[in-house]
Design an enzyme around this catalytic site. Structure first.
Site, PDB file in Angstrom:
ATOM      1  N   SER A 126      10.308  -8.323   9.771  1.00 28.47           N
ATOM      2  CA  SER A 126       9.449  -7.664   8.841  1.00 28.47           C
ATOM      3  C   SER A 126       9.078  -8.728   7.905  1.00 28.47           C
ATOM      4  O   SER A 126       9.997  -9.611   7.481  1.00 28.47           O
ATOM      5  CB  SER A 126      10.074  -6.497   8.141  1.00 28.47           C
ATOM      6  N   TYR A 151      17.669  -1.956   4.122  1.00 23.24           N
ATOM      7  CA  TYR A 151      16.853  -2.066   5.236  1.00 23.24           C
ATOM      8  C   TYR A 151      16.328  -3.660   5.520  1.00 23.24           C
ATOM      9  O   TYR A 151      16.539  -4.185   6.320  1.00 23.24           O
ATOM     10  CB  TYR A 151      15.665  -1.128   5.149  1.00 23.24           C
ATOM     11  N   LYS A 155      17.233  -6.745   8.315  1.00 19.71           N
ATOM     12  CA  LYS A 155      16.328  -7.780   8.928  1.00 19.71           C
ATOM     13  C   LYS A 155      16.587  -9.133   9.057  1.00 19.71           C
ATOM     14  O   LYS A 155      16.758  -9.959   9.569  1.00 19.71           O
ATOM     15  CB  LYS A 155      14.761  -7.492   8.308  1.00 19.71           C
TER      16      LYS A 155
HETATM   17  C1  UD1 Z   1       7.216  -1.814   3.258  1.00 18.00           C
HETATM   18  C2  UD1 Z   1       7.627  -3.147   3.667  1.00 18.00           C
HETATM   19  C3  UD1 Z   1       7.611  -3.135   5.223  1.00 18.00           C
HETATM   20  C4  UD1 Z   1       8.557  -2.166   5.972  1.00 18.00           C
HETATM   21  C5  UD1 Z   1       7.973  -0.841   5.347  1.00 18.00           C
HETATM   22  C6  UD1 Z   1       8.648   0.221   6.079  1.00 18.00           C
HETATM   23  C7  UD1 Z   1       6.810  -4.931   2.257  1.00 18.00           C
HETATM   24  C8  UD1 Z   1       5.861  -5.737   1.561  1.00 18.00           C
HETATM   25  N1  UD1 Z   1       6.805  -4.348   3.050  1.00 18.00           N
HETATM   26  O1  UD1 Z   1       6.025  -1.554   3.482  1.00 18.00           O
HETATM   27  O2  UD1 Z   1       8.061  -4.319   5.629  1.00 18.00           O
HETATM   28  O3  UD1 Z   1       8.160  -2.306   7.324  1.00 18.00           O
HETATM   29  O4  UD1 Z   1       8.072  -0.893   4.131  1.00 18.00           O
HETATM   30  O5  UD1 Z   1       8.694   1.609   5.524  1.00 18.00           O
HETATM   31  O6  UD1 Z   1       8.048  -4.680   1.636  1.00 18.00           O
HETATM   32  N2  UD1 Z   1       1.252   3.613  -1.305  1.00 18.00           N
HETATM   33  C9  UD1 Z   1       0.516   4.539  -2.185  1.00 18.00           C
HETATM   34  N3  UD1 Z   1       1.061   5.825  -2.007  1.00 18.00           N
HETATM   35  C10 UD1 Z   1       1.859   6.377  -0.812  1.00 18.00           C
HETATM   36  C11 UD1 Z   1       2.539   5.538  -0.089  1.00 18.00           C
HETATM   37  C12 UD1 Z   1       2.082   4.109  -0.311  1.00 18.00           C
HETATM   38  O7  UD1 Z   1      -0.047   4.156  -3.074  1.00 18.00           O
HETATM   39  O8  UD1 Z   1       1.780   7.637  -0.810  1.00 18.00           O
HETATM   40  C13 UD1 Z   1       0.875   2.128  -1.564  1.00 18.00           C
HETATM   41  C14 UD1 Z   1       2.343   1.458  -1.919  1.00 18.00           C
HETATM   42  O9  UD1 Z   1       2.407   1.108  -3.284  1.00 18.00           O
HETATM   43  C15 UD1 Z   1       1.968   0.017  -1.236  1.00 18.00           C
HETATM   44  C16 UD1 Z   1       0.854   0.302   0.145  1.00 18.00           C
HETATM   45  O10 UD1 Z   1       0.516   1.908  -0.225  1.00 18.00           O
HETATM   46  O11 UD1 Z   1       1.205  -0.778  -2.299  1.00 18.00           O
HETATM   47  C17 UD1 Z   1       1.606   0.341   1.592  1.00 18.00           C
HETATM   48  O12 UD1 Z   1       2.821   1.185   1.502  1.00 18.00           O
HETATM   49  P1  UD1 Z   1       3.718   1.527   2.717  1.00 18.00           P
HETATM   50  O13 UD1 Z   1       2.622   2.058   3.643  1.00 18.00           O
HETATM   51  O14 UD1 Z   1       4.766   2.340   2.094  1.00 18.00           O
HETATM   52  O15 UD1 Z   1       4.221   0.056   3.206  1.00 18.00           O
HETATM   53  P2  UD1 Z   1       5.294  -1.101   2.162  1.00 18.00           P
HETATM   54  O16 UD1 Z   1       5.837  -0.563   0.948  1.00 18.00           O
HETATM   55  O17 UD1 Z   1       3.907  -2.131   1.886  1.00 18.00           O
END
Ligand code: UD1
Length: 342
Positions: A126, A151, A155
């Protein structure tokens, strides 16, 4: 036709990879304990490919079980290792469970590979290993920072275990694929992500909100140093990501050097903010997303996107599907789930 063991092959990325393996004339053999997946996924894969799945239901942590699979499938030439726990938040609450499961299962797999003389390994890693990179886009030589969660640490540790094993034994060739944010579903809507309970990740939460399962999407902060204040990620269509595994395997099958270890970023090379994602979803589907701005999520990284040149230059892989396509496919999949009462 070489057989490829796919641990966690009924999971989100695993199932899409199994489809692409069939397409590339490999014979996938799935191991899954169904702790975070469903048997119905296998029907979806069979509907897409017209092939019958070889499934061994069981746990990679079980030495005797893994041995039994290798004994029963003498044609196996390589393994793709997906089987792992993957929820960042949960890993903070249950570190022992995460370290035990994610690390042990790799150790059992490597031991069995050495014993049965299986040479090729593709590991599901990841971009989380980079933390918040100092320079963007992030390349494979960017520093691996102290992990933000157990987690993420699993990795990093797994990558190190693989490298040490390759170096010490000279009997395993391996590739770690560092995924950015996998999204979307198969365009046939036969397989996709199956979040259990409330989704942590953006896209399943978004599609469930539009489907009326969730009240509203909360954007985790709009005061970041990004074009519109919301976090930036590199969203990669799961089918493109699945194809990267096939390319990695093709490379390992051909590679003559018996102790090669390579790491590749798998992303599109483009960053999108959360608001971009919402706008693109609305454009792709004609649906409105009900959202509001909330506070930052602890541990979130401000911005990260890939430099994906290395995988293009060395494996001839690049992302071919757009974010719009991924979101369109994710929405169609959500509609299928809803029609199944999920
Ligand atoms: C993170 C890890 C990724 C891992 C994954 C597992 C990083 C960069 N990425 O993904 O490697 O495999 O977790 O779950 O560390 N968001 C909202 N509202 C929501 C959900 C998400 O605003 O309800 C935003 C988050 O703040 C983020 C983006 O959407 O900016 C993506 O979030 P998410 O899908 O949870 O993935 P990551 O946190 O990037």
């Amino acid at each position: 036709m070489p057989s490829i063991l796919v641990t966690g092959g009924a999971g989100y990325i695993g199932s899409h990879t199994v489809v692409e393996l069939f397409r590339a004339d490999y014979k996938p053999v799935i191991i899954d304990n169904f702790s975070n997946s469903e048997k119905s996924v296998l029907k979806g894969i069979e509907a897409i490919t017209g092939e019958t799945i070889s499934l061994y239901a069981g746990d990679c942590n079980d030495e005797q079980f893994v041995k039994h699979v290798f004994e029963s499938e003498p044609e196996i030439t390589g393994c793709i290792h997906f089987a792992a726990y993957k929820a960042v938040g949960e890993s903070v609450e249950k570190p022992v469970q995460y370290y035990k499961n994610n690390i042990n299962s790799l150790l059992e797999l490597l031991s069995a590979m050495l014993k049965f003389n299986i040479k090729n390994l593709v590991f599901s890693s990841s971009c989380t290993v980079y933390g918040q990179p100092d320079d963007l886009p992030v390349t494979e030589s960017s520093p691996v920072k102290k992990a933000e969660s157990p987690y993420g640490n699993t990795k990093q540790i797994c990558e190190e275990i693989i490298k040490d094993t390759v170096d010490a034994t000279g009997k395993i060739k391996a590739v770690s694929l560092r995924y950015f944010n996998p999204v979307g579903a198969h365009p046939t809507s036969q397989i996709g992500e199956l979040p259990i309970g409330t989704p942590n990740n953006l896209i399943p939460f978004l599609t469930q909100t539009v489907a009326g399962i969730r009240e509203e999407l909360i954007i985790f902060g709009d005061d970041y140093n990004t074009p519109d204040g919301t976090c930036v990620r590199d969203y990669i269509h799961v089918v493109d990501l699945a194809k990267a595994h096939v390319k990695a395997l093709d490379y390992l099958e051909k590679e003559k050097n018996d102790s090669v270890y390579q790491v590749f970023n798998v992303g599109t090379g483009n960053g999108h903010t959360v608001l971009d994602v919402i706008k693109t979803f609305e454009l792709a589907t004609g649906e409105k997303v009900k959202y509001r701005i909330g506070i930052r999520r602890p541990g979130d990284i401000e911005k990260v996107w890939a430099n994906a040149d290395k995988i293009y230059e060395e494996l001839n892989w690049k992302a071919e599907r757009t974010l719009k396509q991924a979101l369109y496919d994710a929405w169609n999949w959500q509609k299928v789930l809803k029609s199944r009462g999920k």
